[in-house]
Design an enzyme around this catalytic site. Sequence first.
Site, PDB file in Angstrom:
ATOM      1  N   ARG A  62     -21.799 -31.436  52.606  1.00  0.00           N
ATOM      2  CA  ARG A  62     -22.315 -31.907  51.306  1.00  0.00           C
ATOM      3  C   ARG A  62     -21.273 -31.681  50.214  1.00  0.00           C
ATOM      4  O   ARG A  62     -21.149 -32.452  49.272  1.00  0.00           O
ATOM      5  CB  ARG A  62     -23.637 -31.206  50.972  1.00  0.00           C
ATOM      6  CG  ARG A  62     -24.107 -31.437  49.541  1.00  0.00           C
ATOM      7  CD  ARG A  62     -25.583 -31.166  49.297  1.00  0.00           C
ATOM      8  NE  ARG A  62     -26.094 -29.969  49.907  1.00  0.00           N
ATOM      9  CZ  ARG A  62     -25.798 -28.710  49.520  1.00  0.00           C
ATOM     10  NH1 ARG A  62     -24.956 -28.499  48.525  1.00  0.00           N
ATOM     11  NH2 ARG A  62     -26.338 -27.686  50.141  1.00  0.00           N
ATOM     12  N   TYR A 107     -26.354 -54.395  34.130  1.00  0.00           N
ATOM     13  CA  TYR A 107     -27.053 -54.345  35.409  1.00  0.00           C
ATOM     14  C   TYR A 107     -28.457 -53.775  35.175  1.00  0.00           C
ATOM     15  O   TYR A 107     -28.598 -52.664  34.682  1.00  0.00           O
ATOM     16  CB  TYR A 107     -26.259 -53.499  36.411  1.00  0.00           C
ATOM     17  CG  TYR A 107     -27.066 -53.101  37.613  1.00  0.00           C
ATOM     18  CD1 TYR A 107     -27.657 -54.068  38.420  1.00  0.00           C
ATOM     19  CD2 TYR A 107     -27.267 -51.770  37.925  1.00  0.00           C
ATOM     20  CE1 TYR A 107     -28.421 -53.703  39.509  1.00  0.00           C
ATOM     21  CE2 TYR A 107     -28.034 -51.400  39.018  1.00  0.00           C
ATOM     22  CZ  TYR A 107     -28.615 -52.378  39.802  1.00  0.00           C
ATOM     23  OH  TYR A 107     -29.382 -52.014  40.872  1.00  0.00           O
ATOM     24  N   ASP A 137     -18.574 -49.677  33.904  1.00  0.00           N
ATOM     25  CA  ASP A 137     -19.014 -50.206  35.198  1.00  0.00           C
ATOM     26  C   ASP A 137     -18.115 -51.411  35.502  1.00  0.00           C
ATOM     27  O   ASP A 137     -18.222 -52.462  34.861  1.00  0.00           O
ATOM     28  CB  ASP A 137     -20.493 -50.619  35.122  1.00  0.00           C
ATOM     29  CG  ASP A 137     -21.030 -51.130  36.453  1.00  0.00           C
ATOM     30  OD1 ASP A 137     -20.223 -51.480  37.336  1.00  0.00           O
ATOM     31  OD2 ASP A 137     -22.271 -51.209  36.601  1.00  0.00           O
ATOM     32  N   LYS A 151     -20.674 -53.375  46.798  1.00  0.00           N
ATOM     33  CA  LYS A 151     -20.308 -54.766  46.495  1.00  0.00           C
ATOM     34  C   LYS A 151     -18.916 -55.090  47.067  1.00  0.00           C
ATOM     35  O   LYS A 151     -18.735 -55.037  48.265  1.00  0.00           O
ATOM     36  CB  LYS A 151     -20.404 -54.999  44.991  1.00  0.00           C
ATOM     37  CG  LYS A 151     -21.665 -54.415  44.350  1.00  0.00           C
ATOM     38  CD  LYS A 151     -22.954 -54.971  44.907  1.00  0.00           C
ATOM     39  CE  LYS A 151     -24.142 -54.333  44.200  1.00  0.00           C
ATOM     40  NZ  LYS A 151     -25.423 -54.609  44.827  1.00  0.00           N
TER      41      LYS A 151
HETATM   42  C1  PLP Z   1     -22.841 -54.184  38.120  1.00  0.00           C
HETATM   43  C2  PLP Z   1     -23.634 -53.290  39.026  1.00  0.00           C
HETATM   44  N1  PLP Z   1     -23.594 -51.963  38.829  1.00  0.00           N
HETATM   45  C3  PLP Z   1     -24.286 -51.113  39.621  1.00  0.00           C
HETATM   46  C4  PLP Z   1     -25.086 -51.563  40.663  1.00  0.00           C
HETATM   47  C5  PLP Z   1     -25.883 -50.586  41.491  1.00  0.00           C
HETATM   48  O1  PLP Z   1     -25.304 -50.374  42.706  1.00  0.00           O
HETATM   49  P1  PLP Z   1     -26.098 -49.990  44.069  1.00  0.00           P
HETATM   50  O2  PLP Z   1     -26.952 -51.158  44.416  1.00  0.00           O
HETATM   51  O3  PLP Z   1     -24.985 -49.714  45.021  1.00  0.00           O
HETATM   52  O4  PLP Z   1     -26.900 -48.771  43.789  1.00  0.00           O
HETATM   53  C6  PLP Z   1     -25.150 -52.936  40.894  1.00  0.00           C
HETATM   54  C7  PLP Z   1     -26.018 -53.455  41.985  1.00  0.00           C
HETATM   55  O5  PLP Z   1     -26.362 -54.606  42.039  1.00  0.00           O
HETATM   56  C8  PLP Z   1     -24.406 -53.820  40.068  1.00  0.00           C
HETATM   57  O6  PLP Z   1     -24.460 -55.154  40.236  1.00  0.00           O
END
Ligand code: PLP
Length: 371
Positions: free
Chosen positions: A47, A99, A170, A195
């Site tokens: 961990r 998001y 992000d 992604k």
């Molecule tokens: C721009 C963006 N940030 C964060 C996330 C969250 O990621 P996760 O689905 O891996 O938790 C997503 C998921 O669609 C996303 O499109």
Amino acid sequence: MKPETLAIHSGNLYESSTKDVTPPINLSTTFFRDEDGGYSGGHMYSRVSNPNRSALEQVLTDLEKGADACAFSSGNTAGMSLFQALKPGSHIIAPDDMYWGFKKQLQSIFADTLTIDFIDLTDIANISAYIRENTVMIWVETPSNPLLKITDLPAIAAITKKHNLILACDSTFASPCLQNPIALGADIVMHSSTKYIGGHSDVLGGALITAEKTPFWEKIRNIQQIGGAVPSPFDCFLLLRSIKTLPYRMRGHCENGMALALYLEQHPKIEGVFYPGLPGHPQYEIARQQMSGFGGMLSILVRGGADEARKVVNKVKLFAQATSLGGVESLIEHRASVEGPDTKTPQNLIRVSVGLEHIDDLIADFDQALA
Ligand SMILES: Cc1ncc(COP(=O)(O)O)c(C=O)c1O
């Protein structure tokens, strides 16, 4: 070294007695302690750290030109760990187009501990008016999901530096290959590695990468190690394997994204295309300056409203109607119905993750779906 080389060689830290070229998956949850109480193998308990995770964190650090990285079990836990590290009572500024999962987190899980203003971060002149005495961070998402807004990172960095705020970005839609927010002034970069980094729609993951190892970063590392929302060794192995082809996959996504955007832009059934590579995009010049490519994500507005948009989504054959993005296969979704009743996303908006199929086949597919 250039990203193509780093993607293949960085993180190959492992020295195996069997001389493996590809690092093995270390499933052991615990590691031998030395007679003097130390851990000369570098790991104590999985961990806290694990060889596969350390390798993943190293390559992400190098690709993002940062000082350190924390890998998490999803993008959502990466973002959540950062929000958890903020002092309760803090105020943060976040984008209006963001998001939706993070917006939901902030409005529900952090409703009692953080106050948030969701504003248009493309309107740089307006931002300072929202900074309060207890503001600690500006969270940026560029390109944004789902409207593909581009935020001017150096301009925001000038504001955060002046007011001593954290700038977090992000950068999921860009991947570490199209944009390096730290080089543009950000303090922390966030990725959903589910992604583009994973790229094959078969592993969940997230990461934070820091420009500097500050006390705030140590708090995040503690949350990762004590909280334990970490990726498994197998997840790390898959991500490391995928990263080796990331720079080349991103070239294909950019090429296909641009070609599809140009095709859709001139189609009479399409009311609008959101793609930062189109000269008509409101922040095209900023995208050109801070990104090395425009990516494979685009959104379109279909003439005739929600019903027409849904028809297109149902008629395409090569684009899988599924959420998520960044995989080798093209995906399509009617975004408003994914986000739920309180969404501000236009009802005729379709979000497309352009994959790596041949562009002629992708365009032919849209052609028949729009006919
Ligand atoms: C721009 C963006 N940030 C964060 C996330 C969250 O990621 P996760 O689905 O891996 O938790 C997503 C998921 O669609 C996303 O499109």
